[in-house]
Design a protein around this motif. Structure first.
Motif, PDB file in Angstrom:
ATOM      1  N   HIS A   1      -6.409  -5.424  -4.568  1.00 33.87           N
ATOM      2  CA  HIS A   1      -7.401  -5.750  -3.537  1.00 33.87           C
ATOM      3  C   HIS A   1      -8.611  -6.450  -4.152  1.00 33.87           C
ATOM      4  O   HIS A   1      -9.077  -6.081  -5.228  1.00 33.87           O
ATOM      5  N   SER A   2      -9.136  -7.438  -3.454  1.00 34.77           N
ATOM      6  CA  SER A   2     -10.315  -8.160  -3.935  1.00 34.77           C
ATOM      7  C   SER A   2     -11.529  -7.242  -4.026  1.00 34.77           C
ATOM      8  O   SER A   2     -11.795  -6.449  -3.116  1.00 34.77           O
ATOM      9  N   GLU A   3     -12.267  -7.359  -5.125  1.00 35.38           N
ATOM     10  CA  GLU A   3     -13.477  -6.561  -5.307  1.00 35.38           C
ATOM     11  C   GLU A   3     -14.592  -6.983  -4.352  1.00 35.38           C
ATOM     12  O   GLU A   3     -15.548  -6.223  -4.139  1.00 35.38           O
ATOM     13  N   GLY A   4     -14.488  -8.172  -3.777  1.00 35.77           N
ATOM     14  CA  GLY A   4     -15.556  -8.671  -2.926  1.00 35.77           C
ATOM     15  C   GLY A   4     -15.302  -8.523  -1.440  1.00 35.77           C
ATOM     16  O   GLY A   4     -16.082  -9.024  -0.621  1.00 35.77           O
ATOM     17  N   ILE A   5     -14.233  -7.825  -1.082  1.00 35.87           N
ATOM     18  CA  ILE A   5     -13.880  -7.643   0.327  1.00 35.87           C
ATOM     19  C   ILE A   5     -13.705  -6.156   0.610  1.00 35.87           C
ATOM     20  O   ILE A   5     -13.014  -5.447  -0.137  1.00 35.87           O
ATOM     21  N   ARG A   6     -14.338  -5.680   1.683  1.00 36.32           N
ATOM     22  CA  ARG A   6     -14.167  -4.288   2.064  1.00 36.32           C
ATOM     23  C   ARG A   6     -12.739  -4.036   2.560  1.00 36.32           C
ATOM     24  O   ARG A   6     -12.253  -4.780   3.411  1.00 36.32           O
ATOM     25  N   PRO A   7     -12.071  -3.028   2.058  1.00 35.88           N
ATOM     26  CA  PRO A   7     -10.721  -2.727   2.545  1.00 35.88           C
ATOM     27  C   PRO A   7     -10.741  -2.387   4.033  1.00 35.88           C
ATOM     28  O   PRO A   7     -11.624  -1.654   4.498  1.00 35.88           O
ATOM     29  N   ALA A   8      -9.771  -2.898   4.764  1.00 38.55           N
ATOM     30  CA  ALA A   8      -9.643  -2.615   6.194  1.00 38.55           C
ATOM     31  C   ALA A   8      -8.550  -1.564   6.380  1.00 38.55           C
ATOM     32  O   ALA A   8      -7.396  -1.791   5.998  1.00 38.55           O
ATOM     33  N   MET A   9      -8.907  -0.436   6.978  1.00 37.60           N
ATOM     34  CA  MET A   9      -7.962   0.670   7.088  1.00 37.60           C
ATOM     35  C   MET A   9      -6.699   0.270   7.846  1.00 37.60           C
ATOM     36  O   MET A   9      -5.576   0.567   7.402  1.00 37.60           O
ATOM     37  N   ASP A  10      -6.823  -0.374   8.983  1.00 35.89           N
ATOM     38  CA  ASP A  10      -5.642  -0.740   9.769  1.00 35.89           C
ATOM     39  C   ASP A  10      -4.693  -1.626   8.961  1.00 35.89           C
ATOM     40  O   ASP A  10      -3.465  -1.448   9.003  1.00 35.89           O
ATOM     41  N   THR A  11      -5.269  -2.570   8.228  1.00 33.26           N
ATOM     42  CA  THR A  11      -4.443  -3.459   7.400  1.00 33.26           C
ATOM     43  C   THR A  11      -3.740  -2.679   6.303  1.00 33.26           C
ATOM     44  O   THR A  11      -2.541  -2.873   6.049  1.00 33.26           O
ATOM     45  N   LEU A  12      -4.465  -1.798   5.644  1.00 32.78           N
ATOM     46  CA  LEU A  12      -3.868  -1.009   4.566  1.00 32.78           C
ATOM     47  C   LEU A  12      -2.726  -0.143   5.082  1.00 32.78           C
ATOM     48  O   LEU A  12      -1.668  -0.057   4.452  1.00 32.78           O
ATOM     49  N   LEU A  13      -2.927   0.508   6.224  1.00 31.08           N
ATOM     50  CA  LEU A  13      -1.877   1.374   6.767  1.00 31.08           C
ATOM     51  C   LEU A  13      -0.655   0.547   7.157  1.00 31.08           C
ATOM     52  O   LEU A  13       0.491   0.993   6.963  1.00 31.08           O
ATOM     53  N   SER A  14      -0.885  -0.647   7.687  1.00 35.04           N
ATOM     54  CA  SER A  14       0.240  -1.509   8.066  1.00 35.04           C
ATOM     55  C   SER A  14       1.020  -1.989   6.839  1.00 35.04           C
ATOM     56  O   SER A  14       2.191  -2.334   6.939  1.00 35.04           O
ATOM     57  N   GLN A  15       0.348  -1.992   5.689  1.00 34.66           N
ATOM     58  CA  GLN A  15       0.995  -2.408   4.442  1.00 34.66           C
ATOM     59  C   GLN A  15       1.659  -1.251   3.708  1.00 34.66           C
ATOM     60  O   GLN A  15       2.217  -1.437   2.632  1.00 34.66           O
ATOM     61  N   GLY A  16       1.563  -0.045   4.295  1.00 36.31           N
ATOM     62  CA  GLY A  16       2.245   1.106   3.711  1.00 36.31           C
ATOM     63  C   GLY A  16       1.373   2.033   2.892  1.00 36.31           C
ATOM     64  O   GLY A  16       1.870   3.016   2.320  1.00 36.31           O
ATOM     65  N   TYR A  17       0.082   1.747   2.796  1.00 37.71           N
ATOM     66  CA  TYR A  17      -0.811   2.656   2.090  1.00 37.71           C
ATOM     67  C   TYR A  17      -0.954   3.956   2.888  1.00 37.71           C
ATOM     68  O   TYR A  17      -0.879   3.960   4.122  1.00 37.71           O
ATOM     69  N   LYS A  18      -1.199   5.062   2.195  1.00 35.75           N
ATOM     70  CA  LYS A  18      -1.287   6.373   2.816  1.00 35.75           C
ATOM     71  C   LYS A  18      -2.721   6.898   2.775  1.00 35.75           C
ATOM     72  O   LYS A  18      -3.396   6.811   1.743  1.00 35.75           O
ATOM     73  N   LYS A  19      -3.154   7.460   3.900  1.00 40.42           N
ATOM     74  CA  LYS A  19      -4.515   8.002   3.949  1.00 40.42           C
ATOM     75  C   LYS A  19      -4.740   9.071   2.885  1.00 40.42           C
ATOM     76  O   LYS A  19      -5.826   9.168   2.312  1.00 40.42           O
ATOM     77  N   ALA A  20      -3.716   9.873   2.628  1.00 42.13           N
ATOM     78  CA  ALA A  20      -3.873  10.943   1.640  1.00 42.13           C
ATOM     79  C   ALA A  20      -4.240  10.397   0.271  1.00 42.13           C
ATOM     80  O   ALA A  20      -5.003  11.023  -0.481  1.00 42.13           O
ATOM     81  N   LYS A  21      -3.712   9.231  -0.070  1.00 36.90           N
ATOM     82  CA  LYS A  21      -4.040   8.618  -1.355  1.00 36.90           C
ATOM     83  C   LYS A  21      -5.322   7.796  -1.271  1.00 36.90           C
ATOM     84  O   LYS A  21      -6.056   7.684  -2.263  1.00 36.90           O
ATOM     85  N   LEU A  22      -5.614   7.228  -0.108  1.00 33.65           N
ATOM     86  CA  LEU A  22      -6.840   6.444   0.042  1.00 33.65           C
ATOM     87  C   LEU A  22      -8.084   7.318  -0.056  1.00 33.65           C
ATOM     88  O   LEU A  22      -9.156   6.840  -0.409  1.00 33.65           O
ATOM     89  N   ARG A  23      -7.960   8.595   0.244  1.00 33.83           N
ATOM     90  CA  ARG A  23      -9.151   9.454   0.214  1.00 33.83           C
ATOM     91  C   ARG A  23      -9.530   9.888  -1.210  1.00 33.83           C
ATOM     92  O   ARG A  23     -10.641  10.355  -1.439  1.00 33.83           O
ATOM     93  N   ALA A  24      -8.623   9.750  -2.178  1.00 34.26           N
ATOM     94  CA  ALA A  24      -8.918  10.156  -3.556  1.00 34.26           C
ATOM     95  C   ALA A  24     -10.025   9.285  -4.150  1.00 34.26           C
ATOM     96  O   ALA A  24     -10.125   8.095  -3.866  1.00 34.26           O
ATOM     97  N   HIS A  25     -10.858   9.895  -4.986  1.00 35.61           N
ATOM     98  CA  HIS A  25     -12.034   9.221  -5.535  1.00 35.61           C
ATOM     99  C   HIS A  25     -11.679   8.337  -6.735  1.00 35.61           C
ATOM    100  O   HIS A  25     -10.875   8.714  -7.590  1.00 35.61           O
ATOM    101  N   SER A  26     -12.348   7.223  -6.811  1.00 33.43           N
ATOM    102  CA  SER A  26     -12.150   6.284  -7.913  1.00 33.43           C
ATOM    103  C   SER A  26     -12.858   6.756  -9.180  1.00 33.43           C
ATOM    104  O   SER A  26     -13.687   7.677  -9.152  1.00 33.43           O
TER     105      SER A  26
END
Length: 344
Positions: free
Chosen positions: A270-295
């Protein structure tokens, strides 16, 4: 305005050996033990281990606060870990923390920690863990959760806090099936110090921001903007009426916001200069359970810029794996300053 980090000192040079890193970090960070280990020992051996850990941990938070107090004023904020006094609420071992010599040591040494924090103007907090479920529908769980919360209030009391509204922050999620009404039911059962220090944070699952706001007249509310994004996909703005209500819940005390971002290795393309869009991420197969983990670090500049818009009204607690390395880097990137990482 303050930017803080959570629970432990993180040495910036990770190229050092694991053993050397441990030697450097250990004096400022918690030690603990397990109930299983304690139960295997003789009473004398187990009690000596609890004493040694208590001494180390109280000295450790004093060192950690001294470190934070050496940073610029706007970085003097830190969350203290929850394992300072292990087994404090465990039925077989809670007696230990009521022994006269142990209580005397805590009274004598914890107050030094509090006095240091007040002298250096370091804002402190606790965040009891996931097993503190004050809004459970199980009375036994509620009772044990109150004990766990009061353990944190006892440490704040030892440090000289809890005397006035939000002179110290002890933050929990709503948690539990009874929701906001469960929290409201528990509040009268808490000690004065606990009621003075409790805050409620929106979570990323069932009890989101709208649920927290049901308690705006009862307790101060902590806004976790990452939780809200995971829960709803919304990048809430500082001018939102809900944010204004959160600020109002603090009754004139500067509110606290929690800030984290999804892991950089999970969103590696993902581009560092663009805010991730949740709907797009979920449509691409990303999981909320993993998205909530801290960087580890605050890698997304667009999300950082959004989070920084809240700094006029909120102190920001940074929740990241690289601790003060990440929080100071975030601060530098948003202010064009070059605060150096003081190395212990």
């Amino acid at each position: 305005m303050r930017i803080g980090f959570a629970c432990k000192y993180f040495h910036p040079d990770r190229s050092l050996s694991k053993r050397l890193l441990e030697e450097i970090e250990r004096p400022l960070n918690e030690r603990t033990t397990t109930i299983t280990w304690l139960n295997r020992q003789s009473r004398d051996v187990a009690e000596q281990r609890l004493w040694d850990i208590m001494v180390h941990n109280i000295q450790g938070i004093e060192k950690l606060i001294s470190y934070v107090g050496g940073l610029p004023d706007e970085l003097r904020m830190v969350r203290i870990g929850s394992n300072i006094l292990p087994a404090y609420t465990e039925p077989d071992w809670c007696y230990y923390w009521q022994k006269s010599d142990v209580k005397s040591y805590c009274e004598r040494e914890f107050i030094k920690v509090g006095e240091l924090a007040r002298r250096l103007n370091v804002r402190l907090s606790f965040h009891p863990g996931q097993f503190t479920v004050l809004a459970s529908d199980n009375p036994d769980i509620v009772s044990r959760s109150i004990e766990e919360f009061e353990y944190h209030a006892d440490m704040a009391r030892y440090m000289g806090y809890g005397k006035s509204f939000q002179d110290f922050k002890i933050n929990v999620h709503i948690a539990g099936r009874c929701g906001p009404e469960g929290i409201r039911t528990v509040l009268p059962k808490l000690s004065t110090e606990a009621r003075n220090t409790i805050t409620i944070e929106n979570d990323e699952n069932r009890w989101g921001l709208d649920s927290s706001l049901e308690l705006e007249k009862d307790v101060p509310l902590v806004l976790d903007i990452h939780h809200h994004w995971v829960n709803t996909g919304e990048y809430i703005t500082k001018d939102d009426d809900r944010v204004k209500r959160i600020i109002g819940s603090w009754r004139g005390i500067r509110p606290v916001l929690h800030y984290s971002v999804s892991r950089e290795d999970y969103l590696s393309t993902h581009s560092e200069g663009i805010r991730p869009a949740m709907d797009t991420l979920l449509s691409q197969g990303y999981k909320k359970a993993k998205l909530r983990a801290h960087s580890d670090m605050y890698w997304n500049t667009a999300v950082n810029e959004w989070a920084w818009t809240f700094s006029d009204e909120f102190d920001i607690m940074c929740e990241s794996k690289s601790k003060q390395v990440a929080s100071i880097s975030f601060y530098n990137s948003m202010t064009d300053k070059d605060i150096q990482l003081n190395i212990v």
